[in-house]
Scaffold this active site. Structure first.
Site, short mmCIF file in Angstrom:
data_model
loop_
_atom_site.label_atom_id
_atom_site.label_comp_id
_atom_site.label_asym_id
_atom_site.label_seq_id
_atom_site.Cartn_x
_atom_site.Cartn_y
_atom_site.Cartn_z
N CYS A 134 5.94 -0.03 7.35
CA CYS A 134 5.56 1.16 6.46
C CYS A 134 6.70 1.69 5.75
O CYS A 134 8.00 1.84 6.01
CB CYS A 134 5.22 2.43 7.51
SG CYS A 134 4.65 3.90 6.60
N LEU A 135 6.53 2.07 4.53
CA LEU A 135 7.41 2.40 3.64
C LEU A 135 8.29 3.42 3.93
O LEU A 135 9.38 3.92 3.62
CB LEU A 135 7.06 2.64 1.88
CG LEU A 135 6.57 1.22 1.52
CD1 LEU A 135 5.96 1.28 -0.07
CD2 LEU A 135 7.64 0.28 1.17
N HIS A 147 -3.03 7.30 6.88
CA HIS A 147 -2.01 8.40 6.35
C HIS A 147 -2.57 9.54 5.62
O HIS A 147 -2.26 10.60 5.71
CB HIS A 147 -1.05 7.61 5.13
CG HIS A 147 0.09 6.82 5.46
ND1 HIS A 147 1.14 7.52 6.06
CD2 HIS A 147 0.34 5.68 5.33
CE1 HIS A 147 2.11 6.63 6.32
NE2 HIS A 147 1.74 5.34 5.88
N GLY A 151 0.77 -1.31 0.09
CA GLY A 151 -0.08 -0.14 0.22
C GLY A 151 0.91 1.23 0.05
O GLY A 151 2.00 1.13 0.47
N GLN A 194 3.00 9.95 1.40
CA GLN A 194 4.15 8.97 1.37
C GLN A 194 5.13 9.59 0.14
O GLN A 194 6.26 9.16 -0.01
CB GLN A 194 4.02 7.55 1.31
CG GLN A 194 3.63 7.26 2.65
CD GLN A 194 3.47 5.76 2.79
OE1 GLN A 194 2.36 5.20 2.17
NE2 GLN A 194 4.49 5.30 3.36
N HIS A 213 -4.47 1.24 7.24
CA HIS A 213 -3.23 1.83 7.63
C HIS A 213 -3.13 3.10 6.62
O HIS A 213 -2.33 4.34 6.83
CB HIS A 213 -2.14 0.70 7.24
CG HIS A 213 -0.68 1.16 7.12
ND1 HIS A 213 0.51 0.92 8.29
CD2 HIS A 213 0.05 1.98 6.52
CE1 HIS A 213 1.51 1.50 7.97
NE2 HIS A 213 1.58 2.18 6.91
N GLU A 214 -3.35 3.00 5.41
CA GLU A 214 -3.27 3.84 4.38
C GLU A 214 -4.34 4.83 4.61
O GLU A 214 -3.95 6.00 4.46
CB GLU A 214 -3.57 3.20 2.92
CG GLU A 214 -2.62 2.15 2.63
CD GLU A 214 -1.04 2.46 2.80
OE1 GLU A 214 -0.76 3.70 2.54
OE2 GLU A 214 -0.35 1.37 3.04
ZN ZN Z 1 2.74 3.48 5.86
#
Ligand code: ZN
Length: 201
Positions: free
Chosen positions: A107-108, A153, A45, A50, A149-150
């Site tokens: 998380c990226l 963000h 995701g 991000q 999670h997304e």
């Molecule tokens: Zn994340």
């Protein structure tokens, strides 16, 4: 095009996304770039924040993760999860359904940092797609976790905010170091942009 992924400490990760009213060519290009970026980073995701854009837009693809299954249904009818991937969620809204369960998350924007996060097992999602149509679906398992999670963000909320203090405490040093590194990189970028630090002629 693969875009740079913004890391913890960058202020855009704390910004709430703006609602997307029009699917402009720029938004469509951003979606394509976000998929390129997510796949290159082996993520499941990616939120617009991000890649430095405070918008209510996220992309998800949970295919290929066999050990953490997902379910999906439209109007009570079960649907094939893989067949619904990849997903583009524009202006998504999430309603928790099932009880909170812990699960491992990364998380990226937080390389190498993983911890247990408690989230709803199942959710209802209302979102628009690239065709401009609004759909409502229910999902559970990994897909539900990833979407929560997304969507966090998009509201400027990070997975570290959802960790218990016991889960977060051992990561504090690493988090502080990551934030310091990000802020130093931002300062260096700002200096470069303003022309300072160049050798005097
Ligand atoms: Zn994340």
């Amino acid at each position: 095009m693969i875009l740079p992924i913004v890391k913890f400490g960058h202020p855009v990760l704390r910004q709430k996304g703006a609602t997307i009213d029009h699917l402009t060519p720029e938004i469509r290009q951003l979606v394509t770039d976000m998929f390129d970026t997510m796949y290159a980073a082996h993520g499941i995701g990616l939120a617009a924040q991000q890649v430095g854009k405070a918008l209510r837009l996220t992309v998800v693809d949970v295919r290929g993760i066999e050990d953490r299954p997902s379910t999906l249904s439209f109007g009570g009818e079960p649907a094939d999860v893989d067949g619904a991937m990849p997903m583009v969620l524009i202006n998504p809204e999430v309603t928790p359904l099932g009880g909170p369960v812990p699960g491992p998350e990364g998380c990226l924007s937080f390389p190498e940092i993983f911890a247990e996060v408690v989230r709803a097992e199942s959710i209802e999602v209302k979102a628009s797609g690239l065709d401009g149509r609004t759909t409502v679906f229910r999902c559970s398992g990994l897909l539900a976790k990833a979407i929560q999670h997304e969507v966090d963000h998009l509201n400027g909320i990070l997975f570290i905010d959802r960790m218990t203090s016991e889960a977060k405490q051992p990561l504090e040093e690493e988090l502080a170091a990551l934030m310091a590194e990000t802020k130093a990189a931002l300062r260096a970028e700002a200096r470069k942009a303003s022309g300072q630090g160049r050798p005097a002629a």
